[in-house]
Design an enzyme around this catalytic site. Structure first.
Site, PDB file in Angstrom:
ATOM      1  N   THR A   1      36.563  36.391  26.251  1.00  0.00           N
ATOM      2  CA  THR A   1      38.011  36.302  26.052  1.00  0.00           C
ATOM      3  C   THR A   1      38.601  35.622  27.276  1.00  0.00           C
ATOM      4  O   THR A   1      38.074  35.755  28.374  1.00  0.00           O
ATOM      5  CB  THR A   1      38.569  37.735  25.904  1.00  0.00           C
ATOM      6  OG1 THR A   1      38.157  38.226  24.635  1.00  0.00           O
ATOM      7  CG2 THR A   1      40.087  37.779  26.003  1.00  0.00           C
TER       8      THR A   1
ATOM      9  N   GLY B   1      38.273  43.084  27.616  1.00  0.00           N
ATOM     10  CA  GLY B   1      37.429  44.263  27.469  1.00  0.00           C
ATOM     11  C   GLY B   1      37.581  44.832  26.077  1.00  0.00           C
ATOM     12  O   GLY B   1      37.978  44.116  25.145  1.00  0.00           O
TER      13      GLY B   1
HETATM   14  N1  ASP Z   1      39.861  42.402  24.396  1.00  0.00           N
HETATM   15  C1  ASP Z   1      39.206  41.627  23.381  1.00  0.00           C
HETATM   16  C2  ASP Z   1      39.276  42.382  22.075  1.00  0.00           C
HETATM   17  O1  ASP Z   1      39.052  43.557  22.037  1.00  0.00           O
HETATM   18  C3  ASP Z   1      37.753  41.338  23.659  1.00  0.00           C
HETATM   19  C4  ASP Z   1      37.439  40.894  25.072  1.00  0.00           C
HETATM   20  O2  ASP Z   1      38.303  40.909  25.936  1.00  0.00           O
HETATM   21  O3  ASP Z   1      36.282  40.500  25.321  1.00  0.00           O
HETATM   22  O4  ASP Z   1      39.521  41.763  21.083  1.00  0.00           O
END
Ligand code: ASP
Length: 314
Positions: free
Chosen positions: A185, A236
């Site tokens: 992300t 996250g």
């Molecule tokens: N926060 C993002 C989600 O849960 C994933 C990530 O940050 O890797 O969609």
């Protein structure tokens, strides 16, 4: 003081993926820095570069959901109280640009599902297939592995047992075996010479997520936040970030306790389940924070002055 800080996701980042992420972050910093006269332009340009690159879990490189489709989420928030966001976008990989259109061209903050696809079409974005061939190949392998694990008692992403015959337990196992699944992300926070702040986040979410799942990234105060004093982009496990309204909680702590942006971020994150979240933040004075409780977060920062590009795998 002008500054731009970017991230390319948190998780267990292998050295090989880390190198690739840092190269991408350097280019994203260059793209954003070219627009640094306006914080909103800078944050959008940095994120757009990462969406276009296909190297991160956003835009062209987004991961696929349980049905093998990419559904994109993104948000843009400015310190002037403006916000635009999209969720479950499938029409175009340019999620942050569509979020900006929501902010500038509609009376709303968040568009999702069929509505956001129609809006993107109406705004002139050409339809584009999302998802690289590498993502598709991995999707087929993971889906097969996941199906083998079916029947396990479900657990939600933060470990709570679920009555749902869920796929979280096998999914968590897969994530342990494939650490590269849980990062990528992207986000950016920019501060311009007029003291304006803007934060932007863009994601494909979590590999094999249920169709229609909404990520923290598109929710103001959860994955993305900016006020007059502070901007934050989180990454996250979205379900953890949403439940704790992570970015807004950090901002409140920063305001109420006057303990500085790094301390406010670290102490807020200390209350989250282990191995779940990371953030980058930037305050109006140009002080920045990188904090996480995951193994790593890929980040980079650029500011005025000499040799002030710093990138790292914290
Ligand atoms: N926060 C993002 C989600 O849960 C994933 C990530 O940050 O890797 O969609």
């Amino acid at each position: 003081m002008r500054r731009l800080i970017v991230h390319g996701g948190a998780g267990r980042i292998t050295p090989e993926h880390g190198e690739e992420a840092l190269r991408g972050l350097r280019s994203a910093l260059d793209a954003g820095w070219g627009e640094i006269d306006d914080a909103t332009e800078a944050a959008v340009a940095a994120v757009r570069w990462m969406e276009d690159s296909g190297k991160f879990n956003c835009g062209r490189g987004a991961v696929l959901n349980l049905r093998g489709r990419a559904e994109l989420d993104a948000a843009l928030v400015t310190g002037r109280g403006e916000a635009g966001a999209v969720s479950n976008l499938t029409w175009t990989p340019r999620a942050i640009a569509v979020a900006r259109k929501v902010m500038e061209e509609t009376p709303h903050v968040l568009l999702c599902g069929r509505g956001v696809d129609r809006f993107a079409k109406a705004m002139g974005f050409p339809k584009e297939r999302i998802g690289t061939s590498a993502r598709r190949k991995l999707y087929l392998e993971l889906r097969r592995d996941l199906e083998k694990g079916k029947g396990d008692r479900g657990r939600w992403s933060d470990g709570r047992p679920s009555r749902h015959p869920a796929w979280w337990t096998p999914l968590r196992k897969l994530v342990r075996e494939h650490p590269e699944l849980l990062h990528g992300t992207v986000g950016a926070v920019a501060l311009d010479a007029k003291g304006r702040l803007a934060a932007a986040t863009s994601t494909g979410g979590i590999f094999l997520k249920m169709e229609g799942r909404v990520s923290d990234s598109s929710l103001v105060g959860c994955g993305t936040y900016a006020g007059t004093d502070l901007g934050i982009s989180a990454t996250g496990i979205g379900e953890v970030i949403i439940r704790h309204m992570l970015t807004r909680s950090i901002a409140e702590r920063y305001r109420l306790r006057h303990e500085g942006v790094q301390a406010a971020a670290e102490r807020t994150i200390a209350q989250m389940p282990d191995d779940s979240v990371g953030i980058v933040a930037l305050d109006r004075k140009g002080r920045f924070a990188v904090a996480r409780n995951t193994s790593n977060i890929a980040w980079g920062s650029r500011s005025e002055g000499t040799s002030s590009v710093r990138c790292g795998l914290e």
